[in-house]
Design a protein around this motif. Structure first.
Motif, PDB file in Angstrom:
ATOM      1  N   ALA A 102       1.077  -1.269  -0.416  1.00 24.50           N
ATOM      2  CA  ALA A 102       0.597  -0.001  -0.114  1.00 24.50           C
ATOM      3  C   ALA A 102       0.811   1.250  -0.141  1.00 24.50           C
ATOM      4  N   VAL A 103       0.175   2.222  -0.281  1.00 25.72           N
ATOM      5  CA  VAL A 103       1.020   3.742  -0.328  1.00 25.72           C
ATOM      6  C   VAL A 103      -0.027   4.599  -0.074  1.00 25.72           C
ATOM      7  N   VAL A 104       0.259   5.626   0.960  1.00 27.55           N
ATOM      8  CA  VAL A 104      -0.758   6.970   1.858  1.00 27.55           C
ATOM      9  C   VAL A 104       0.702   8.173   0.936  1.00 27.55           C
ATOM     10  N   ALA A 105      -0.397   8.337   0.066  1.00 22.37           N
ATOM     11  CA  ALA A 105       0.540   9.482  -1.004  1.00 22.37           C
ATOM     12  C   ALA A 105       0.430  10.877  -0.341  1.00 22.37           C
ATOM     13  N   ASP A 106       0.664  11.658  -1.358  1.00 19.41           N
ATOM     14  CA  ASP A 106       0.472  13.037  -1.246  1.00 19.41           C
ATOM     15  C   ASP A 106       0.326  13.199   0.097  1.00 19.41           C
ATOM     16  N   LEU A 107       1.530  13.224   0.558  1.00 21.90           N
ATOM     17  CA  LEU A 107       1.524  13.540   2.111  1.00 21.90           C
ATOM     18  C   LEU A 107       2.471  14.988   2.228  1.00 21.90           C
ATOM     19  N   ASN A 108       2.501  15.871   3.714  1.00 27.46           N
ATOM     20  CA  ASN A 108       3.748  16.811   2.910  1.00 27.46           C
ATOM     21  C   ASN A 108       4.606  15.955   4.034  1.00 27.46           C
ATOM     22  N   GLY A 109       5.704  15.869   3.221  1.00 30.09           N
ATOM     23  CA  GLY A 109       7.186  14.722   3.351  1.00 30.09           C
ATOM     24  C   GLY A 109       8.298  15.864   3.633  1.00 30.09           C
ATOM     25  N   THR A 110       8.370  16.690   3.849  1.00 29.61           N
ATOM     26  CA  THR A 110       9.502  17.717   3.968  1.00 29.61           C
ATOM     27  C   THR A 110       9.402  18.450   5.570  1.00 29.61           C
ATOM     28  N   SER A 111       7.871  18.837   5.154  1.00 33.51           N
ATOM     29  CA  SER A 111       7.871  20.128   6.452  1.00 33.51           C
ATOM     30  C   SER A 111       6.375  19.869   6.581  1.00 33.51           C
ATOM     31  N   THR A 112       6.157  20.949   7.690  1.00 34.40           N
ATOM     32  CA  THR A 112       4.698  20.921   8.039  1.00 34.40           C
ATOM     33  C   THR A 112       3.668  21.776   7.004  1.00 34.40           C
ATOM     34  N   ALA A 113       3.876  22.501   5.697  1.00 34.24           N
ATOM     35  CA  ALA A 113       3.439  23.112   4.847  1.00 34.24           C
ATOM     36  C   ALA A 113       4.118  22.508   3.221  1.00 34.24           C
ATOM     37  N   SER A 114       4.529  21.557   3.165  1.00 29.07           N
ATOM     38  CA  SER A 114       5.028  21.078   2.047  1.00 29.07           C
ATOM     39  C   SER A 114       5.894  19.262   1.738  1.00 29.07           C
TER      40      SER A 114
END
Length: 337
Positions: A325-337
């Motif tokens: 599975a994948v949980v996609a479209d996450l803020n992956g570098t900071s709380t806003a990006s």
């Protein structure tokens, strides 16, 4: 303090020799967790094909009368899927004069660069394996490309608003890239949904691979009301360790190792953003399929120099994408990006 007048010091002298330490330090991370945690197989073609099959859905009405006349169910054929090999290459040339002169930090430039370029190829393979790259059959003028894991995962992909699945396209025989959705925060609820999705489909997720920032977010789940707190007995004779991170998750379906991947933080450019995905991986379902292992190829320099070419050709076998599975479209570098 005052210097004696007309003292010749190191600031005025032009005859002092430079101090060149015989040390060469390289900081760029070379870890490749997915590459290192997957098995290897050997293939003999550029287009490996494998088959997928599944059991029928449970049938609560599977009951027959005594003396029933046999009728026979149709057999559903297996599904064939494939991926294409991708050629990875690093090339450099060093003049014969540069090889001959004395150097600091290394014996020869060519031997040092071979090691460095070999590590770079592994990093490139790691990024390709994790990517949302669609597969490309290639031609005499177009390079073949293998599909990345994000593109493969279509059964259990939890996406943000506007996101759309990619996956294997039976009409074209290629794997399509997924469409990115709107980014959102990583939460424990999304974590549990991803784990459950792979389990229900028949997989045994044993590794969660995330960007370094998402690993930090995961560690905050320790404070969730439904998570048992971690405590250690403190000894007066020893320093006390403050626990601020978690490296594994005992889910309802087993223990999952949580692995931060630095390359996911390095590959964040538009169109290649790996940090936006949290991958729930069943390591038994992914393999590297090698047509050519990383090796040096012969190259004619036609110049006063030594050329070196390192090539590798492989693809990624995803035995059954529904097991992961994948949980996609996450803020992956900071709380806003």
């Amino acid at each position: 303090m005052v210097q004696v007048a007309n003292t010749l010091d190191t600031y005025k002298s032009n005859s002092r020799r430079e101090t060149f330490l015989d040390i060469l330090s390289r900081l760029t991370p070379a870890e490749t967790p997915l590459y290192s945690n997957t098995g290897d197989v050997t293939i003999d073609g550029t287009e490996p094909v494998w088959q997928l099959d599944a059991l029928a859905a449970p049938d609560i009405n599977n009951a027959k009368v005594e003396g029933d006349i046999y009728t026979f169910d149709p057999i559903t054929g297996t599904n064939r899927v494939k991926n294409f090999t991708q050629i990875f290459s690093k090339r450099f040339i060093i003049s014969n004069t540069q090889e001959a002169v004395k150097k600091a930090g290394k014996t020869t430039d060519s031997s040092y660069e071979k090691i460095k370029k070999g590590q770079e190829i592994k990093v490139d393979i790691e990024v390709a394996m994790l990517s949302n790259q669609a597969s490309v059959a290639g031609s005499s003028s177009v390079a073949r490309r293998m599909a990345g894991l994000r593109a493969w995962l279509a059964t259990n992909d939890l996406m943000g608003t506007g996101g759309a699945s990619g996956g294997y396209n039976t009409s074209t025989g290629a794997v399509d890239a997924a469409t990115n959705g709107t980014k959102r925060a990583f939460t424990k609820a999304l974590l549990d949904q991803g784990i459950a999705a792979g389990y229900i489909a028949g997989g045994n997720v044993d590794m969660l691979m995330v960007s370094p920032y998402l690993k930090q977010v995961f560690s905050t789940f320790m404070s969730d009301a439904s998570v048992a707190q971690t405590r250690f007995a403190a000894s007066s004779s020893k320093q006390v360790t403050i626990v601020g991170a978690a490296d594994a998750y005992l889910s309802d379906y087993g223990i999952i190792e949580v692995v931060p991947n630095r390359q996911m933080a390095r590959a964040t450019a538009a169109g290649t953003d790996l940090s936006r995905n949290a991958f729930f991986i069943d390591k038994d379902k992914i393999e590297k399929a090698w047509l050519r292992k990383i090796a040096e190829d012969e190259a004619d320099p036609n110049a006063d120099g030594k050329p070196v070419v390192l090539n590798a050709e492989l693809t990624m076998i995803v035995r059954n994408e529904a097991a992961m599975a994948v949980v996609a479209d996450l803020n992956g570098t900071s709380t806003a990006s």
